[in-house]
Scaffold this motif. Structure first.
Motif, PDB file in Angstrom:
ATOM      1  N   GLY A  30       0.806  -1.205   0.038  1.00 54.20           N
ATOM      2  CA  GLY A  30       0.064   0.061   0.058  1.00 54.20           C
ATOM      3  C   GLY A  30       0.906   1.175   0.054  1.00 54.20           C
ATOM      4  O   GLY A  30       1.621   1.588   0.958  1.00 54.20           O
ATOM      5  N   GLY A  79       0.033   4.393  -0.664  1.00 55.55           N
ATOM      6  CA  GLY A  79      -0.731   5.695  -0.704  1.00 55.55           C
ATOM      7  C   GLY A  79      -0.115   6.663   0.242  1.00 55.55           C
ATOM      8  O   GLY A  79       1.160   6.995   0.637  1.00 55.55           O
ATOM      9  N   ASP A 114       1.768  -2.576  -4.815  1.00 61.43           N
ATOM     10  CA  ASP A 114       0.574  -1.588  -4.677  1.00 61.43           C
ATOM     11  C   ASP A 114      -0.019  -1.836  -5.863  1.00 61.43           C
ATOM     12  O   ASP A 114       0.847  -2.234  -7.078  1.00 61.43           O
ATOM     13  CB  ASP A 114       1.010  -0.077  -4.784  1.00 61.43           C
ATOM     14  N   LYS A 115      -1.331  -2.152  -6.313  1.00 63.49           N
ATOM     15  CA  LYS A 115      -1.972  -2.425  -7.351  1.00 63.49           C
ATOM     16  C   LYS A 115      -1.620  -1.312  -8.395  1.00 63.49           C
ATOM     17  O   LYS A 115      -1.958  -1.452  -9.615  1.00 63.49           O
ATOM     18  CB  LYS A 115      -3.338  -2.679  -7.206  1.00 63.49           C
ATOM     19  N   ALA A 123       2.512  -5.952  -8.121  1.00 62.33           N
ATOM     20  CA  ALA A 123       1.078  -5.522  -7.914  1.00 62.33           C
ATOM     21  C   ALA A 123       0.213  -6.277  -6.801  1.00 62.33           C
ATOM     22  O   ALA A 123      -0.825  -6.094  -6.383  1.00 62.33           O
ATOM     23  CB  ALA A 123       0.226  -5.622  -9.320  1.00 62.33           C
ATOM     24  N   LEU A 176      -2.754  -0.664   3.580  1.00 57.86           N
ATOM     25  CA  LEU A 176      -3.870  -0.684   2.685  1.00 57.86           C
ATOM     26  C   LEU A 176      -5.116  -0.091   3.560  1.00 57.86           C
ATOM     27  O   LEU A 176      -5.164   0.064   4.528  1.00 57.86           O
ATOM     28  CB  LEU A 176      -3.905  -2.156   2.532  1.00 57.86           C
ATOM     29  N   LEU A 200      -9.011  -4.066   4.087  1.00 59.26           N
ATOM     30  CA  LEU A 200      -8.161  -5.088   3.446  1.00 59.26           C
ATOM     31  C   LEU A 200      -7.167  -5.498   4.655  1.00 59.26           C
ATOM     32  O   LEU A 200      -6.170  -6.443   4.187  1.00 59.26           O
ATOM     33  CB  LEU A 200      -7.219  -4.600   2.364  1.00 59.26           C
ATOM     34  N   HIS A 201      -6.890  -4.886   5.624  1.00 55.70           N
ATOM     35  CA  HIS A 201      -6.093  -5.388   6.662  1.00 55.70           C
ATOM     36  C   HIS A 201      -6.182  -6.850   7.143  1.00 55.70           C
ATOM     37  O   HIS A 201      -5.061  -7.381   6.945  1.00 55.70           O
ATOM     38  CB  HIS A 201      -6.426  -4.412   7.892  1.00 55.70           C
ATOM     39  N   TRP A 231      -8.335  12.352  -0.232  1.00 55.82           N
ATOM     40  CA  TRP A 231      -6.922  11.700  -0.943  1.00 55.82           C
ATOM     41  C   TRP A 231      -7.166  10.067  -1.329  1.00 55.82           C
ATOM     42  O   TRP A 231      -6.347   9.694  -1.837  1.00 55.82           O
ATOM     43  CB  TRP A 231      -5.907  12.173  -0.271  1.00 55.82           C
ATOM     44  N   SER A 283      -7.273   6.421  -2.205  1.00 56.52           N
ATOM     45  CA  SER A 283      -7.561   5.705  -3.361  1.00 56.52           C
ATOM     46  C   SER A 283      -8.720   5.110  -3.811  1.00 56.52           C
ATOM     47  O   SER A 283      -9.311   4.565  -2.853  1.00 56.52           O
ATOM     48  CB  SER A 283      -6.322   4.680  -3.555  1.00 56.52           C
ATOM     49  N   ASP A 304     -11.951   5.740  11.413  1.00 53.52           N
ATOM     50  CA  ASP A 304     -10.723   6.149  10.935  1.00 53.52           C
ATOM     51  C   ASP A 304      -9.852   7.116  11.529  1.00 53.52           C
ATOM     52  O   ASP A 304      -8.688   7.397  11.656  1.00 53.52           O
ATOM     53  CB  ASP A 304     -10.784   6.716   9.411  1.00 53.52           C
TER      54      ASP A 304
HETATM   55  N1  LIG Z   1      -1.643   6.412  11.458  1.00 52.78           N
HETATM   56  C1  LIG Z   1      -2.270   7.461  10.878  1.00 52.78           C
HETATM   57  O1  LIG Z   1      -2.136   8.732  11.063  1.00 52.78           O
HETATM   58  C2  LIG Z   1      -2.943   7.245   9.572  1.00 52.78           C
HETATM   59  C3  LIG Z   1      -3.208   8.336   8.867  1.00 52.78           C
HETATM   60  C4  LIG Z   1      -3.881   8.076   7.483  1.00 52.78           C
HETATM   61  C5  LIG Z   1      -4.355   6.711   7.222  1.00 52.78           C
HETATM   62  N2  LIG Z   1      -4.132   5.725   8.178  1.00 52.78           N
HETATM   63  C6  LIG Z   1      -4.575   4.266   7.875  1.00 52.78           C
HETATM   64  O2  LIG Z   1      -3.572   4.001   7.002  1.00 52.78           O
HETATM   65  C7  LIG Z   1      -4.303   2.900   6.021  1.00 52.78           C
HETATM   66  C8  LIG Z   1      -4.212   3.404   4.553  1.00 52.78           C
HETATM   67  O3  LIG Z   1      -4.559   4.702   4.446  1.00 52.78           O
HETATM   68  P1  LIG Z   1      -3.943   5.851   3.383  1.00 52.78           P
HETATM   69  O4  LIG Z   1      -4.918   6.982   3.472  1.00 52.78           O
HETATM   70  O5  LIG Z   1      -2.869   5.331   3.072  1.00 52.78           O
HETATM   71  O6  LIG Z   1      -4.910   5.475   2.054  1.00 52.78           O
HETATM   72  P2  LIG Z   1      -4.579   5.474   0.382  1.00 52.78           P
HETATM   73  O7  LIG Z   1      -5.637   5.144  -0.328  1.00 52.78           O
HETATM   74  O8  LIG Z   1      -4.074   6.879   0.373  1.00 52.78           O
HETATM   75  O9  LIG Z   1      -3.555   4.244   0.295  1.00 52.78           O
HETATM   76  C9  LIG Z   1      -3.824   3.127  -0.030  1.00 52.78           C
HETATM   77  C10 LIG Z   1      -2.960   2.205  -1.096  1.00 52.78           C
HETATM   78  O10 LIG Z   1      -3.356   0.888  -1.153  1.00 52.78           O
HETATM   79  C11 LIG Z   1      -3.211   0.585  -2.465  1.00 52.78           C
HETATM   80  N3  LIG Z   1      -4.217  -0.658  -2.756  1.00 52.78           N
HETATM   81  C12 LIG Z   1      -5.677  -0.692  -2.650  1.00 52.78           C
HETATM   82  N4  LIG Z   1      -6.028  -1.983  -2.878  1.00 52.78           N
HETATM   83  C13 LIG Z   1      -4.812  -2.628  -2.940  1.00 52.78           C
HETATM   84  C14 LIG Z   1      -4.779  -4.098  -3.187  1.00 52.78           C
HETATM   85  N5  LIG Z   1      -5.950  -4.904  -3.369  1.00 52.78           N
HETATM   86  N6  LIG Z   1      -3.600  -4.621  -3.650  1.00 52.78           N
HETATM   87  C15 LIG Z   1      -2.645  -3.644  -3.478  1.00 52.78           C
HETATM   88  N7  LIG Z   1      -2.622  -2.443  -3.378  1.00 52.78           N
HETATM   89  C16 LIG Z   1      -3.849  -2.043  -2.874  1.00 52.78           C
HETATM   90  C17 LIG Z   1      -4.025   1.918  -3.324  1.00 52.78           C
HETATM   91  O11 LIG Z   1      -3.622   1.698  -4.765  1.00 52.78           O
HETATM   92  C18 LIG Z   1      -3.180   2.925  -2.668  1.00 52.78           C
HETATM   93  O12 LIG Z   1      -1.967   3.242  -3.044  1.00 52.78           O
HETATM   94  C19 LIG Z   1      -5.695   3.090   6.349  1.00 52.78           C
HETATM   95  O13 LIG Z   1      -6.136   1.940   7.435  1.00 52.78           O
HETATM   96  C20 LIG Z   1      -5.961   4.348   7.251  1.00 52.78           C
HETATM   97  O14 LIG Z   1      -6.699   4.203   8.381  1.00 52.78           O
HETATM   98  C21 LIG Z   1      -3.260   5.976   9.288  1.00 52.78           C
END
Ligand SMILES: NC(=O)c1ccc[n+]([C@@H]2O[C@H](COP(=O)([O-])OP(=O)(O)OC[C@H]3O[C@@H](n4cnc5c(N)ncnc54)[C@H](O)[C@@H]3O)[C@@H](O)[C@H]2O)c1
Length: 331
Positions: free
Chosen positions: A10, A12, A35-36, A54, A69, A73-74, A156, A158, A174
């Motif tokens: 992941g 993102g 990442d996909k 991917a 992720l 999906l966790h 933001w 995905s 979240d």
């Molecule tokens: N600790 C913190 O402060 C904090 C802040 C933001 C988000 N988070 C957590 O982090 C996690 C991710 O959030 P984010 O904001 O980075 O999301 P995001 O959408 O920015 O990133 C997710 C990434 O996963 C990839 N992805 C999705 N499905 C996939 C799959 N099946 N196979 C491969 N790649 C895949 C997407 O292409 C994307 O790049 C969430 O659980 C969120 O709650 C934590």
């Protein structure tokens, strides 16, 4: 000693943050990014000279898989990776349901591999200092703690996954889970009593306001995605003790007593270009350092057990149920 080899899944917002941490962490090599979206994988892998793919099907030899992720999906990815015999560090919240959290815990126990949910606020310098003040009794007993965390809707994500309650659990799961988790971590247990009210929209609980009692200590936490798009993200707290207060509200943490106030020195690490709403890398660096140091030294992860992450999930799910079940009483 050989460096610990990590694959990040992941790439993102959070994947980019963790990628920056791996640049700074010693003894840990980010060797692969999944990442996909190939472009995202390459942008995080590039600075590390890491390979990309991917899916998990082409995972090279690694010790740890770091899961960033979308929340729904966790469990699926963590269980699969644990069954492959790898340790897992996974972003918060642990999962979307308690059944999924239990599957993750069982898989970790079955495989004899570590599972740590990355609750960054437990390692965020200001909150670490707050916990130290509580534990040391320096200002007497903690009477009350009010925590606040709010932002516009995070657009933001995905595929706009954050707008789907079944994938993200709304602002309550979240965003606000950071404070619920800190409350149960600080007090070391579930609250004795809890009352929650809030707002619900098509994305789930968009605003939650919860008051918890732990014996004679009262903790109030408010989390919201209801701010307009241009508003800035904010996290704040005010703790009152028998002989003072600790206040972080739009400025540095201040410890105030009848004698005066002081600003404890806080380590700062700037995050650059990850997007999202966080500009400080510190909490993420310290949480991941804690995980990798414990792994290297064979020490227990007693500052974040899977059971404590399950408790914060269970508590937030109860808050969501309460908000949705609340009835307006006519005056
Ligand atoms: N600790 C913190 O402060 C904090 C802040 C933001 C988000 N988070 C957590 O982090 C996690 C991710 O959030 P984010 O904001 O980075 O999301 P995001 O959408 O920015 O990133 C997710 C990434 O996963 C990839 N992805 C999705 N499905 C996939 C799959 N099946 N196979 C491969 N790649 C895949 C997407 O292409 C994307 O790049 C969430 O659980 C969120 O709650 C934590």
């Amino acid at each position: 000693m050989q460096n610990t080899r990590v694959a990040l899944v992941g790439a993102g917002f959070m994947g980019r943050m963790h990628g920056q941490v791996y640049t700074a962490l010693e003894g840990v090599d980010l060797v692969h990014v999944v990442d996909k979206d190939a472009e995202r994988a390459t942008s995080v892998a590039g600075p590390h000279g890491a390979s990309t793919s991917a899916s998990l099907d082409n995972l090279p030899e690694v010790d740890v898989v770091d899961i960033c992720l979308p929340t729904d999906l966790h469990a699926e990815f963590a269980v699969r990776v644990l069954e492959m015999g790898k340790h897992v560090v996974c972003e918060k919240p642990m999962a979307i349901s308690l059944a999924e959290a239990d599957r993750m815990i069982e898989a970790s126990e079955r495989a004899g591999k570590r599972l740590m949910i990355a609750h960054c606020i437990r390692f965020w310098p200001e909150y670490v200092e707050l916990r130290r003040l509580v534990e040391s009794g320096e200002l007497g007993r903690l009477l009350s703690l009010t925590m606040m965390r709010y932002s516009p809707f995070p657009s933001w994500g995905s595929d706009n996954w954050l707008a789907d309650e079944r994938r993200a659990g709304g602002a309550a799961l979240d965003l606000h889970i950071h404070d619920t988790d800190f409350a149960t971590y600080l007090m070391g247990r579930a609250p004795d009593e809890m009352v929650s009210f809030g707002n619900v929209d098509e994305r789930g609980v968009s605003h939650v306001s919860t008051t918890m009692s732990f014996g004679e200590t009262v903790i109030h936490a408010e989390g919201s995605w209801n701010l307009p798009a241009k508003a800035a993200f904010k996290m704040a707290f005010r703790a009152t003790f028998e002989r003072g207060a600790a206040i972080m509200d739009g400025g540095p943490l201040m410890v105030v007593t009848d004698e005066g106030s002081r600003v404890p020195e806080m380590p700062k690490m700037a995050a650059s270009g990850a997007g999202g709403n966080i500009s400080d890398l510190g909490g993420y660096y310290y949480e991941l350092k804690y995980f990798y140091d414990a792994l290297r030294d064979g020490k227990p992860l007693d500052q974040i057990t899977p059971a404590s992450s399950r408790l914060s999930l269970e508590t937030v799910l109860a808050e969501i149920e309460a908000v949705k079940g609340a009835r307006t009483v006519a005056a």
